[in-house]
Enzyme design. Structure first.
Site, PDB file in Angstrom:
ATOM      1  N   PRO A 198       0.805  -1.220   0.000  1.00 16.22           N
ATOM      2  CA  PRO A 198       0.000   0.000   0.000  1.00 16.22           C
ATOM      3  C   PRO A 198       0.844   1.280   0.000  1.00 16.22           C
ATOM      4  O   PRO A 198       0.505   2.259  -0.671  1.00 16.22           O
ATOM      5  CB  PRO A 198      -0.824  -0.120   1.290  1.00 16.22           C
ATOM      6  CG  PRO A 198      -0.915  -1.593   1.523  1.00 16.22           C
ATOM      7  CD  PRO A 198       0.417  -2.125   1.095  1.00 16.22           C
ATOM      8  N   TYR A 199       1.953   1.255   0.740  1.00 18.55           N
ATOM      9  CA  TYR A 199       2.833   2.433   0.787  1.00 18.55           C
ATOM     10  C   TYR A 199       3.469   2.679  -0.575  1.00 18.55           C
ATOM     11  O   TYR A 199       3.487   3.815  -1.075  1.00 18.55           O
ATOM     12  CB  TYR A 199       3.899   2.230   1.855  1.00 18.55           C
ATOM     13  CG  TYR A 199       4.828   3.410   2.042  1.00 18.55           C
ATOM     14  CD1 TYR A 199       4.359   4.620   2.535  1.00 18.55           C
ATOM     15  CD2 TYR A 199       6.187   3.305   1.732  1.00 18.55           C
ATOM     16  CE1 TYR A 199       5.201   5.703   2.716  1.00 18.55           C
ATOM     17  CE2 TYR A 199       7.040   4.379   1.914  1.00 18.55           C
ATOM     18  CZ  TYR A 199       6.540   5.581   2.402  1.00 18.55           C
ATOM     19  OH  TYR A 199       7.393   6.652   2.576  1.00 18.55           O
ATOM     20  N   ILE A 200       3.978   1.614  -1.197  1.00 13.22           N
ATOM     21  CA  ILE A 200       4.579   1.753  -2.524  1.00 13.22           C
ATOM     22  C   ILE A 200       3.542   2.243  -3.530  1.00 13.22           C
ATOM     23  O   ILE A 200       3.834   3.089  -4.387  1.00 13.22           O
ATOM     24  CB  ILE A 200       5.192   0.412  -2.973  1.00 13.22           C
ATOM     25  CG1 ILE A 200       6.486   0.140  -2.188  1.00 13.22           C
ATOM     26  CG2 ILE A 200       5.481   0.406  -4.467  1.00 13.22           C
ATOM     27  CD1 ILE A 200       7.099  -1.220  -2.448  1.00 13.22           C
TER      28      ILE A 200
END
Length: 245
Positions: free
Chosen positions: A152-154
């Site tokens: 999700p962060y990427i």
């Protein structure tokens, strides 16, 4: 307020990388607006440190994902400093979770702050900045690693890099640069949160330089991009990571 020759906004500047960027830009002669979401004590401490060193700074509270808060941030800076020359979109959140249905809420949180927040700050910067303006957004070098748990962060930071490239083209002819800085592992509270000592040591050893980055390493890159020597760098992602990826 003293005569202002150049002014900058740094969002998420009450701690970590954002704090160091604000301090570095202040040392470069910028009057700096410290954007922060909740911790007024930390934000005021950054302002006090800048003022103690002879600089000019103010702290402005707001949520970068809120249209009205972003508008207030920019109008407050223009009221206080009478100008705006550089905008650094640094505010962001990170949760390490695998790609599972149960983690959809974590994804939504990161997309709201990291993507919507960056979108709104970049959009307002494009609206307000004049000739010679500089925009920098913070991404991450972990994009190239596709590390489990970072999905999700990427996804959110990949979107940030795409926004940077598109906005640079949308601002064609206005002499405004738009770039991203993508740190590798940096010794901040955000980085340490949720990691074991073993994970931290492993990540520190991954770059050829065999150390974690320091917030000042990232601040120096931002300083270059918004400074007089960075004017021919545009629509780029500068990976400041010691060779991490």
């Amino acid at each position: 307020m003293k005569n202002i020759s150049k002014a900058a906004i740094v969002t998420g500047a009450s701690r970590g990388i954002g704090r160091e960027i604000a301090l570095r830009l202040a040392s470069d002669g910028f009057a700096v607006a410290i954007g922060y979401a909740s911790n007024q004590v930390q934000a005021d401490a950054v302002v006090a440190e800048i003022i103690a060193k002879g600089g000019t700074a103010i702290a402005i509270k707001g949520n970068v994902a809120d249209v009205d808060d972003v508008s207030k941030l920019f109008s407050s800076v223009q009221d206080a400093f009478g100008r705006l020359d550089a905008v650094v979109s640094n505010a962001g959140i990170m949760s390490l979770v695998p790609i599972k249905v149960d983690n959809a809420e974590k994804l939504d949180q990161m997309l709201r702050t990291n993507v919507r927040g960056t979108f709104l700050v970049l959009a307002k910067a494009a609206e307000v900045l004049g000739d010679g303006g500089r925009i920098v957004a913070l991404s991450t070098s972990v994009i190239a690693k596709a590390t489990p748990g970072y999905g999700p962060y990427i996804a959110s930071k990949s979107a940030v890099e795409s926004l940077v490239h598109v906005l640079a083209n949308e601002l064609r002819g206005r002499n405004i640069t738009v770039n991203a800085v993508a740190p590798g592992p940096v010794a901040t509270e955000l980085f340490f949160n949720g990691k074991t000592e073993e994970q931290i040591m492993m990540l520190a050893k991954m770059p050829p330089m065999e150390r974690l980055g320091q917030p000042l390493d990232i601040a120096n890159a931002v300083s270059f991009l918004v400074g007089k020597d960075g004017g021919w760098v545009n629509s780029q992602v500068v990976r400041v990571n010691g060779g991490f990826a």
